[in-house]
Design an enzyme around this catalytic site. Structure first.
Site, PDB file in Angstrom:
ATOM      1  CG  HIS A  96      37.852   6.557 -13.654  1.00 36.55           C
ATOM      2  ND1 HIS A  96      37.016   5.861 -14.512  1.00 36.55           N
ATOM      3  CD2 HIS A  96      37.392   7.844 -13.666  1.00 36.55           C
ATOM      4  CE1 HIS A  96      36.133   6.700 -15.029  1.00 36.55           C
ATOM      5  NE2 HIS A  96      36.331   7.899 -14.526  1.00 36.55           N
ATOM      6  CG  HIS A  98      35.959  10.481 -12.187  1.00 41.22           C
ATOM      7  ND1 HIS A  98      36.317  10.847 -13.461  1.00 41.22           N
ATOM      8  CD2 HIS A  98      36.806  11.142 -11.343  1.00 41.22           C
ATOM      9  CE1 HIS A  98      37.332  11.709 -13.408  1.00 41.22           C
ATOM     10  NE2 HIS A  98      37.642  11.896 -12.128  1.00 41.22           N
ATOM     11  CG  ASP A 100      30.751   9.245 -14.079  1.00 42.26           C
ATOM     12  OD1 ASP A 100      31.756   9.508 -13.394  1.00 42.26           O
ATOM     13  OD2 ASP A 100      30.761   9.296 -15.327  1.00 42.26           O
ATOM     14  CG  HIS A 101      33.029   5.491 -14.176  1.00 43.45           C
ATOM     15  ND1 HIS A 101      33.063   4.800 -15.371  1.00 43.45           N
ATOM     16  CD2 HIS A 101      32.841   6.795 -14.499  1.00 43.45           C
ATOM     17  CE1 HIS A 101      32.918   5.661 -16.374  1.00 43.45           C
ATOM     18  NE2 HIS A 101      32.784   6.871 -15.865  1.00 43.45           N
ATOM     19  CG  HIS A 184      39.153  10.491 -17.391  1.00 42.90           C
ATOM     20  ND1 HIS A 184      38.414  11.568 -17.780  1.00 42.90           N
ATOM     21  CD2 HIS A 184      38.391   9.844 -16.470  1.00 42.90           C
ATOM     22  CE1 HIS A 184      37.255  11.579 -17.127  1.00 42.90           C
ATOM     23  NE2 HIS A 184      37.218  10.540 -16.322  1.00 42.90           N
ATOM     24  CG  ASP A 206      34.786   8.326 -17.945  1.00 41.53           C
ATOM     25  OD1 ASP A 206      33.941   7.794 -18.702  1.00 41.53           O
ATOM     26  OD2 ASP A 206      34.480   8.918 -16.894  1.00 41.53           O
ATOM     27  CG  HIS A 251      30.060   8.792 -20.175  1.00 44.65           C
ATOM     28  ND1 HIS A 251      29.229   8.167 -19.283  1.00 44.65           N
ATOM     29  CD2 HIS A 251      31.205   9.047 -19.481  1.00 44.65           C
ATOM     30  CE1 HIS A 251      29.839   8.046 -18.099  1.00 44.65           C
ATOM     31  NE2 HIS A 251      31.046   8.561 -18.200  1.00 44.65           N
TER      32      HIS A 251
HETATM   33  C1  5PN Z   1      29.887  13.140 -15.580  1.00 46.25           C
HETATM   34  C2  5PN Z   1      30.942  13.842 -14.823  1.00 46.25           C
HETATM   35  N1  5PN Z   1      30.653  15.001 -14.273  1.00 46.25           N
HETATM   36  C3  5PN Z   1      31.584  15.684 -13.565  1.00 46.25           C
HETATM   37  C4  5PN Z   1      32.829  15.169 -13.414  1.00 46.25           C
HETATM   38  C5  5PN Z   1      33.958  15.664 -12.748  1.00 46.25           C
HETATM   39  O1  5PN Z   1      34.041  16.701 -12.118  1.00 46.25           O
HETATM   40  O2  5PN Z   1      34.975  14.793 -12.891  1.00 46.25           O
HETATM   41  C6  5PN Z   1      34.518  13.675 -13.679  1.00 46.25           C
HETATM   42  C7  5PN Z   1      33.136  13.990 -13.970  1.00 46.25           C
HETATM   43  C8  5PN Z   1      32.190  13.286 -14.689  1.00 46.25           C
HETATM   44  O3  5PN Z   1      32.485  12.111 -15.248  1.00 46.25           O
HETATM   45 ZN    ZN Z   2      35.640   9.828 -15.206  1.00 44.51          ZN
HETATM   46 ZN    ZN Z   3      32.421   8.796 -16.580  1.00 47.29          ZN
END
Ligand code: 5PN
Ligand code: ZN
Ligand code: ZN
Length: 267
Positions: A96, A98, A100-101, A184, A206, A251
């Protein structure tokens, strides 16, 4: 034919509150968790599933997540440890989009980028409460320009990824399976990798942050649709049972230290 190999690329850590990791359950308090990417060396090429976060982006937009990432924990840094360069990657699969990905996508300039069709749409028309999640569009400069309201002049010198979108469950290459696990986000995929010498690896991404989330059937607070999220967690359990697959969570501060990293690989 060389066997498929899987390497886990350590991408550093972030902090969220316990009530974000375990929606309406907690306990509250700072929780530091790992982010990582999956490198798959396959007969058809090199694939990376997810690319972690960009340190500067998080520091700028979500500094309260206290990013800890050394130069060795960036995508170029992790690949260098395996004597690889970003240009050696043929395909990026994003579970996805986001931040952090997908933060490391921008380094993988030669790769074809794969995701669920609904996820690419979501980047342009996410719900207001998903704003922070979809805050890093560096993987798609043209979408970023559109969001900024910048003139759509084609800049030839910027990274312009090739996107391929998929829908449904798909075996995208021999033994590489994408399973739809929405909730998610709108177009979330989990990935199963079949290997010659061990049980399949099922990367939840996630759709399930950690073993504790699974044990409690508790979703994270970051979600588009909580009911679909819970159904996707149940689906992951069923898939793991059906395929005798081992679940790898996205995570998990407890599981991640037990995973093989660096030059060690799964095959
Ligand atoms: C780690 C993390 N921090 C905040 C958010 C968010 O607002 O949507 C996804 C997300 C995260 O994975
Ligand atoms: Zn996510
Ligand atoms: Zn994540």
């Amino acid at each position: 034919m060389p066997d498929t190999k899987v390497y886990l690329l350590d991408g550093g850590t972030l902090v969220i509150d316990g009530y974000h990791a375990f929606w309406n359950r907690g306990p509250g308090g700072e929780l530091r968790f790992p982010c990582y990417s999956v490198l798959i060396e396959h007969q058809d090429g090199r694939y990376i599933f997810d690319t972690g976060y960009d340190h500067d982006h998080v520091q700028r937009v979500l500094p309260f997540e206290k990013p800890l990432q050394t130069p060795e924990q960036t995508i170029p840094g992790q690949l260098a440890q395996l004597n690889l360069k970003p240009q050696d990657i043929d395909y990026v699969i994003n579970s996805h989009y986001h931040f952090d990905h997908c933060g490391g996508n921008k380094y993988l300039t030669e790769a074809c980028t794969l995701c669920h069709a609904k996820e690419l749409e979501a980047c342009e028309c996410y719900q207001p409460f998903e704003h922070l999640g979809y805050s890093d569009l560096s993987f798609a400069p043209e979408l970023q320009a559109k969001r900024d309201g910048a003139p759509a002049e084609p800049a030839l010198d910027i990274y312009t990824p090739k996107f391929e979108t998929v829908t449904g469950d798909q075996e995208i290459a021999k033994g590489l399976w994408l399973f739809e696990t929405p909730g998610h986000t709108a177009g979330h995929y989990s990935l199963m990798v079949e290997l010659a010498n061990r049980r399949p690896m099922l990367f939840t991404a996630d759709a399930c942050y950690s073993q504790k989330n699974m044990d409690m059937m508790c979703i994270s607070s970051f979600h588009l649709d909580p009911v679909a999220s819970l159904q996707s967690m149940a689906r992951l359990k069923e898939l793991a049972d059906k395929h005798d697959a081992e679940l790898f969570y996205s995570h998990d501060p407890d599981s991640f230290p037990t995973y093989q990293k660096g030059s060690a690989f799964y095959s």
